[in-house]
Design a protein around this motif. Sequence first.
Motif, PDB file in Angstrom:
ATOM      1  N   PHE A  21       0.800  -1.220   0.000  1.00 19.03           N
ATOM      2  CA  PHE A  21       0.000   0.000   0.000  1.00 19.03           C
ATOM      3  C   PHE A  21       0.835   1.275   0.000  1.00 19.03           C
ATOM      4  O   PHE A  21       0.346   2.330  -0.381  1.00 19.03           O
ATOM      5  N   THR A  22       2.093   1.210   0.410  1.00 19.10           N
ATOM      6  CA  THR A  22       2.922   2.414   0.381  1.00 19.10           C
ATOM      7  C   THR A  22       3.659   2.574  -0.945  1.00 19.10           C
ATOM      8  O   THR A  22       3.786   3.692  -1.448  1.00 19.10           O
ATOM      9  N   GLU A  23       4.139   1.474  -1.522  1.00 21.41           N
ATOM     10  CA  GLU A  23       4.956   1.556  -2.729  1.00 21.41           C
ATOM     11  C   GLU A  23       4.249   1.071  -3.990  1.00 21.41           C
ATOM     12  O   GLU A  23       4.774   1.238  -5.088  1.00 21.41           O
ATOM     13  N   GLY A  24       3.089   0.460  -3.850  1.00 21.58           N
ATOM     14  CA  GLY A  24       2.398  -0.102  -5.006  1.00 21.58           C
ATOM     15  C   GLY A  24       1.675   0.944  -5.828  1.00 21.58           C
ATOM     16  O   GLY A  24       1.456   2.074  -5.399  1.00 21.58           O
ATOM     17  N   ARG A  25       1.321   0.568  -7.042  1.00 23.12           N
ATOM     18  CA  ARG A  25       0.537   1.432  -7.912  1.00 23.12           C
ATOM     19  C   ARG A  25      -0.867   0.839  -7.998  1.00 23.12           C
ATOM     20  O   ARG A  25      -1.058  -0.352  -7.803  1.00 23.12           O
ATOM     21  N   GLY A  26      -1.832   1.684  -8.294  1.00 18.95           N
ATOM     22  CA  GLY A  26      -3.198   1.198  -8.263  1.00 18.95           C
ATOM     23  C   GLY A  26      -4.053   1.716  -9.386  1.00 18.95           C
ATOM     24  O   GLY A  26      -3.608   2.473 -10.245  1.00 18.95           O
ATOM     25  N   GLY A  27      -5.289   1.310  -9.354  1.00 21.12           N
ATOM     26  CA  GLY A  27      -6.256   1.734 -10.351  1.00 21.12           C
ATOM     27  C   GLY A  27      -7.651   1.329  -9.920  1.00 21.12           C
ATOM     28  O   GLY A  27      -7.856   0.802  -8.827  1.00 21.12           O
ATOM     29  N   PHE A  28      -8.609   1.552 -10.812  1.00 25.46           N
ATOM     30  CA  PHE A  28     -10.003   1.275 -10.496  1.00 25.46           C
ATOM     31  C   PHE A  28     -10.709   0.727 -11.718  1.00 25.46           C
ATOM     32  O   PHE A  28     -10.625   1.299 -12.802  1.00 25.46           O
ATOM     33  N   VAL A  29     -11.352  -0.402 -11.554  1.00 19.93           N
ATOM     34  CA  VAL A  29     -12.252  -0.983 -12.552  1.00 19.93           C
ATOM     35  C   VAL A  29     -13.520  -1.334 -11.787  1.00 19.93           C
ATOM     36  O   VAL A  29     -13.494  -2.197 -10.918  1.00 19.93           O
ATOM     37  N   TYR A  30     -14.609  -0.622 -12.097  1.00 17.50           N
ATOM     38  CA  TYR A  30     -15.835  -0.775 -11.315  1.00 17.50           C
ATOM     39  C   TYR A  30     -16.235  -2.229 -11.214  1.00 17.50           C
ATOM     40  O   TYR A  30     -16.269  -2.922 -12.223  1.00 17.50           O
ATOM     41  N   PRO A  31     -16.503  -2.732 -10.053  1.00 14.93           N
ATOM     42  CA  PRO A  31     -16.596  -2.173  -8.715  1.00 14.93           C
ATOM     43  C   PRO A  31     -15.344  -2.425  -7.865  1.00 14.93           C
ATOM     44  O   PRO A  31     -15.418  -2.368  -6.644  1.00 14.93           O
ATOM     45  N   LEU A  32     -14.217  -2.724  -8.486  1.00 17.68           N
ATOM     46  CA  LEU A  32     -13.012  -3.069  -7.728  1.00 17.68           C
ATOM     47  C   LEU A  32     -11.928  -2.013  -7.874  1.00 17.68           C
ATOM     48  O   LEU A  32     -11.670  -1.523  -8.962  1.00 17.68           O
ATOM     49  N   ARG A  33     -11.294  -1.713  -6.755  1.00 20.20           N
ATOM     50  CA  ARG A  33     -10.081  -0.920  -6.762  1.00 20.20           C
ATOM     51  C   ARG A  33      -8.943  -1.904  -6.546  1.00 20.20           C
ATOM     52  O   ARG A  33      -9.096  -2.880  -5.811  1.00 20.20           O
ATOM     53  N   TYR A  34      -7.816  -1.688  -7.210  1.00 21.79           N
ATOM     54  CA  TYR A  34      -6.708  -2.618  -7.044  1.00 21.79           C
ATOM     55  C   TYR A  34      -5.412  -1.866  -6.788  1.00 21.79           C
ATOM     56  O   TYR A  34      -5.236  -0.725  -7.189  1.00 21.79           O
ATOM     57  N   VAL A  35      -4.512  -2.528  -6.066  1.00 26.44           N
ATOM     58  CA  VAL A  35      -3.182  -2.021  -5.786  1.00 26.44           C
ATOM     59  C   VAL A  35      -2.221  -3.157  -6.101  1.00 26.44           C
ATOM     60  O   VAL A  35      -2.448  -4.300  -5.695  1.00 26.44           O
ATOM     61  N   VAL A  92      -0.939  -8.355  -5.053  1.00 20.98           N
ATOM     62  CA  VAL A  92      -2.131  -7.664  -5.538  1.00 20.98           C
ATOM     63  C   VAL A  92      -3.157  -7.587  -4.413  1.00 20.98           C
ATOM     64  O   VAL A  92      -3.377  -8.556  -3.692  1.00 20.98           O
ATOM     65  N   ALA A  93      -3.790  -6.434  -4.281  1.00 23.22           N
ATOM     66  CA  ALA A  93      -4.914  -6.268  -3.370  1.00 23.22           C
ATOM     67  C   ALA A  93      -6.132  -5.876  -4.201  1.00 23.22           C
ATOM     68  O   ALA A  93      -6.061  -4.943  -4.995  1.00 23.22           O
ATOM     69  N   LEU A  94      -7.217  -6.602  -4.034  1.00 23.44           N
ATOM     70  CA  LEU A  94      -8.490  -6.268  -4.680  1.00 23.44           C
ATOM     71  C   LEU A  94      -9.437  -5.771  -3.594  1.00 23.44           C
ATOM     72  O   LEU A  94      -9.704  -6.475  -2.625  1.00 23.44           O
TER      73      LEU A  94
END
Length: 120
Positions: A21-35, A92-94
């Motif tokens: 969560f500090t160094e990862g990159r993320g995004g959003f695809v409805y309904p999930l946010r991912y890192v 990966v975090a969903l």
Amino acid sequence: MDNRLPKSEKLRSFGAIRRLFTEGRGGFVYPLRYVVYAESAEKMEAEILFSTPKKFLKRANKRNKVRRRMREAYRLNKQTLLASGDVRHLQVALIYSSKEVLDYKTIENATKRILEGLCK
């Protein structure tokens, strides 16, 4: 094909989750946010974390239902990620980000899009 989701593929370490969560990159695809946090490795591996915040779904049975659907969607589609040919270790975090419980197909489509995006 191995469609299981063993304990070794689940992200459990507190330090690894903090780094994600500090160094990862993320995004959003409805309904999930991912890192996502990637590092080089000898073979392709993936560890995954599923989260459904109490902020969006107050009832535990609804949170559990959504988490089960996310796990099932990942379990059945993880081969697209592992067969990408890249040699790296992914964490990966969903995170579910909708206020209502959506059907399995919607969650599966979002999971597929996220996994295909990670392959590129």
